[in-house]
Write a protein that holds these residues in place. Structure first.
Motif, PDB file in Angstrom:
ATOM      1  N   ILE A 108       0.983  -1.148   0.094  1.00 57.15           N
ATOM      2  CA  ILE A 108       0.022   0.321  -0.007  1.00 57.15           C
ATOM      3  C   ILE A 108       0.934   1.267   0.147  1.00 57.15           C
ATOM      4  N   ARG A 109       0.940   2.026  -1.212  1.00 59.87           N
ATOM      5  CA  ARG A 109       1.842   3.143  -1.164  1.00 59.87           C
ATOM      6  C   ARG A 109       1.327   4.363  -0.358  1.00 59.87           C
ATOM      7  N   GLU A 110      -0.032   4.361  -0.277  1.00 53.11           N
ATOM      8  CA  GLU A 110      -0.423   5.638   0.502  1.00 53.11           C
ATOM      9  C   GLU A 110      -2.052   4.938   1.149  1.00 53.11           C
ATOM     10  N   LEU A 111      -2.138   5.242   2.692  1.00 51.26           N
ATOM     11  CA  LEU A 111      -3.131   4.992   3.369  1.00 51.26           C
ATOM     12  C   LEU A 111      -4.166   6.337   3.401  1.00 51.26           C
ATOM     13  N   TRP A 112      -5.214   5.952   3.288  1.00 41.60           N
ATOM     14  CA  TRP A 112      -6.520   7.133   3.473  1.00 41.60           C
ATOM     15  C   TRP A 112      -7.106   6.531   4.760  1.00 41.60           C
ATOM     16  N   SER A 113      -7.240   7.331   5.765  1.00 50.25           N
ATOM     17  CA  SER A 113      -7.523   6.853   7.031  1.00 50.25           C
ATOM     18  C   SER A 113      -8.427   7.886   7.674  1.00 50.25           C
ATOM     19  N   SER A 114      -9.400   7.787   8.464  1.00 51.88           N
ATOM     20  CA  SER A 114     -10.145   8.583   9.170  1.00 51.88           C
ATOM     21  C   SER A 114      -9.830   8.371  10.743  1.00 51.88           C
ATOM     22  N   PRO A 115      -9.419   9.542  11.548  1.00 54.15           N
ATOM     23  CA  PRO A 115      -9.079   9.554  13.089  1.00 54.15           C
ATOM     24  C   PRO A 115     -10.188   9.239  13.732  1.00 54.15           C
ATOM     25  N   LEU A 116     -11.267   9.222  13.274  1.00 51.04           N
ATOM     26  CA  LEU A 116     -12.483   9.248  14.073  1.00 51.04           C
ATOM     27  C   LEU A 116     -13.144   7.832  14.119  1.00 51.04           C
ATOM     28  N   ILE A 117     -12.911   7.021  12.953  1.00 54.16           N
ATOM     29  CA  ILE A 117     -13.214   5.472  13.028  1.00 54.16           C
ATOM     30  C   ILE A 117     -12.572   4.788  14.249  1.00 54.16           C
ATOM     31  N   ASN A 148       9.878  12.704  10.499  1.00 55.03           N
ATOM     32  CA  ASN A 148      10.560  13.382   9.601  1.00 55.03           C
ATOM     33  C   ASN A 148      10.161  14.403   8.651  1.00 55.03           C
ATOM     34  N   GLY A 149       8.761  14.802   8.848  1.00 56.15           N
ATOM     35  CA  GLY A 149       8.420  16.120   8.045  1.00 56.15           C
ATOM     36  C   GLY A 149       8.091  15.723   6.527  1.00 56.15           C
ATOM     37  N   TYR A 150       8.279  14.191   6.404  1.00 59.71           N
ATOM     38  CA  TYR A 150       7.857  14.077   4.930  1.00 59.71           C
ATOM     39  C   TYR A 150       7.602  12.352   4.953  1.00 59.71           C
ATOM     40  N   ALA A 151       7.209  11.909   3.909  1.00 61.62           N
ATOM     41  CA  ALA A 151       7.360  10.324   3.808  1.00 61.62           C
ATOM     42  C   ALA A 151       7.334   9.926   2.389  1.00 61.62           C
ATOM     43  N   THR A 152       7.834   8.799   2.121  1.00 57.29           N
ATOM     44  CA  THR A 152       8.229   8.358   0.886  1.00 57.29           C
ATOM     45  C   THR A 152       7.039   7.369   0.586  1.00 57.29           C
ATOM     46  N   SER A 153       6.988   6.877  -0.725  1.00 57.51           N
ATOM     47  CA  SER A 153       5.972   5.713  -1.132  1.00 57.51           C
ATOM     48  C   SER A 153       6.307   4.494  -0.120  1.00 57.51           C
ATOM     49  N   GLY A 154       4.858   4.180   0.290  1.00 57.19           N
ATOM     50  CA  GLY A 154       4.819   2.930   1.200  1.00 57.19           C
ATOM     51  C   GLY A 154       4.886   3.412   2.669  1.00 57.19           C
ATOM     52  N   ASN A 155       5.212   4.688   2.856  1.00 53.23           N
ATOM     53  CA  ASN A 155       5.296   5.179   4.209  1.00 53.23           C
ATOM     54  C   ASN A 155       3.998   6.203   4.295  1.00 53.23           C
ATOM     55  N   ARG A 156       3.469   6.532   3.189  1.00 49.34           N
ATOM     56  CA  ARG A 156       2.606   7.743   3.027  1.00 49.34           C
ATOM     57  C   ARG A 156       1.132   7.522   3.850  1.00 49.34           C
ATOM     58  N   ILE A 157       0.549   8.436   4.200  1.00 49.11           N
ATOM     59  CA  ILE A 157      -0.717   8.486   4.841  1.00 49.11           C
ATOM     60  C   ILE A 157      -1.481   9.749   4.589  1.00 49.11           C
ATOM     61  N   LEU A 158      -2.656   9.845   4.099  1.00 48.40           N
ATOM     62  CA  LEU A 158      -3.637  11.057   4.403  1.00 48.40           C
ATOM     63  C   LEU A 158      -4.622  10.649   5.247  1.00 48.40           C
ATOM     64  N   ILE A 159      -4.763  11.727   6.242  1.00 46.87           N
ATOM     65  CA  ILE A 159      -5.820  11.612   7.227  1.00 46.87           C
ATOM     66  C   ILE A 159      -7.066  12.303   6.654  1.00 46.87           C
ATOM     67  N   MET A 160      -8.179  11.552   6.806  1.00 47.59           N
ATOM     68  CA  MET A 160      -9.332  11.906   6.026  1.00 47.59           C
ATOM     69  C   MET A 160     -10.488  12.774   7.145  1.00 47.59           C
ATOM     70  N   GLY A 161     -10.235  13.788   7.190  1.00 48.49           N
ATOM     71  CA  GLY A 161     -11.260  14.462   8.324  1.00 48.49           C
ATOM     72  C   GLY A 161     -10.648  14.772   9.718  1.00 48.49           C
ATOM     73  N   GLU A 162     -10.726  15.946  10.213  1.00 45.10           N
ATOM     74  CA  GLU A 162     -10.152  16.444  11.495  1.00 45.10           C
ATOM     75  C   GLU A 162     -11.010  15.823  12.737  1.00 45.10           C
ATOM     76  N   ASP A 163     -10.128  15.899  13.696  1.00 42.23           N
ATOM     77  CA  ASP A 163     -10.809  15.252  14.859  1.00 42.23           C
ATOM     78  C   ASP A 163     -10.988  16.312  15.732  1.00 42.23           C
ATOM     79  N   ASN A 164     -12.001  16.012  16.853  1.00 42.71           N
ATOM     80  CA  ASN A 164     -12.426  17.039  17.696  1.00 42.71           C
ATOM     81  C   ASN A 164     -11.140  17.608  18.657  1.00 42.71           C
ATOM     82  N   ASP A 165     -11.425  18.725  19.354  1.00 45.88           N
ATOM     83  CA  ASP A 165     -10.517  19.293  20.194  1.00 45.88           C
ATOM     84  C   ASP A 165      -9.137  19.500  19.556  1.00 45.88           C
TER      85      ASP A 165
END
Length: 264
Positions: A108-117, A148-165
């Motif tokens: 999985i080159r990049e994960l798309w995940s929600s913090p709320l789930i 690291n402030g960055y990520a390469t393919s296989g370590n990347r993630i996008l967080i889908m949606g902001e969390d509370n607080d």
């Protein structure tokens, strides 16, 4: 090559592959549900894992990969088979190079995940082993980015949606807020794809509602806009919503009723 959306025969749950019309054949996989019977050659359950592999590209090391994998929410019928068929861990630790190509786990080159789930799990909404494995991998990738402030393919993630607080405010470039549109997949911008994140959204204004929400109500709801081919100016839209219940769609309508085109 034309763009294509494939809905795999998983029965209940979901497993959908979006392939873009670019020369890379960029792939976005939404959810998986690969039962053990689907892996049994003596069972008549469709071999959805094999069907998926036939549609994937392989990297220079002959490892199968998806450019992005989005887990809409962590119910078992949306993540079953994850640990068996996908590599979860650092790319440099990939252990399957000695196996036949058809037996190697998918990167999985990049994960798309929600913090709320994962925050909305409870005694009545527990996580299966595959969901816990996904959670661990998501946390690993966020920690890697923070360190690291960055990520390469296989370590990347996008967080889908902001969390509370303000719990996700420090995630900067890897945070997609509800209502945002993005067109970047695994670090590469695409002129053939864009997506608007519609949910989940935190409900800080309604604490009673927040206590009633479950994993299903944290489902990622996204409207993708896809070019059918590199020669076409028209767009195809694919609206995916996991198992979000009527309550969530009502809240989305309240939010976007003045701009209903985002729900088309």
């Amino acid at each position: 090559m034309a763009a294509k959306i494939t809905f795999f025969q998983v029965g209940n749950g979901d497993m959908t592959l979006v392939r873009l019309a670019d020369t890379r054949v960029t792939t976005i996989l939404t959810d998986i549900n690969i039962r053990s019977s689907a892996d049994d050659p003596d069972d008549d359950m469709p071999d959805v894992a094999g069907a998926l592999r036939q549609r994937l590209m392989y990297d220079k090391d002959q490892r199968p990969f998806v450019d992005a994998f989005m887990l809409s929410h962590p119910d078992q019928d949306h993540c079953r088979g994850l640990r068996k068929h996908f590599w979860l861990g650092r790319p440099e630790d990939y252990p399957d190079d000695h196996l036949e190509r058809s037996e190697r786990r998918i990167i999985i080159r990049e994960l798309w995940s929600s913090p709320l789930i994962f925050r909305r799990r409870s005694v009545n909404h527990t996580l299966c082993d595959d969901a816990r494995a996904f959670n661990s991998e998501a946390r690993r990738r966020v920690a890697h980015w923070r360190a690291n402030g960055y990520a390469t393919s296989g370590n990347r993630i996008l967080i889908m949606g902001e969390d509370n607080d303000d719990k996700t405010d420090d995630l900067g470039a890897i945070l997609i807020r509800s209502g945002d549109t993005f067109n970047k997949i695994d670090g590469e911008y695409s002129s053939l794809f864009s997506a608007r994140l519609l949910a989940p959204a935190p409900h800080e204004d309604d604490q009673e509602l927040e206590t009633l929400l479950s994993k299903n109500d944290s489902s990622i709801v996204m409207n993708m806009e896809i070019s059918p081919s590199i020669f076409s100016s028209r767009k195809t839209r694919f609206l995916t919503g996991g198992d979000a219940r009527v309550l969530i769609w009502e809240r989305m309508w309240e939010r976007f009723q003045d701009t209903p085109e985002v729900l088309e």
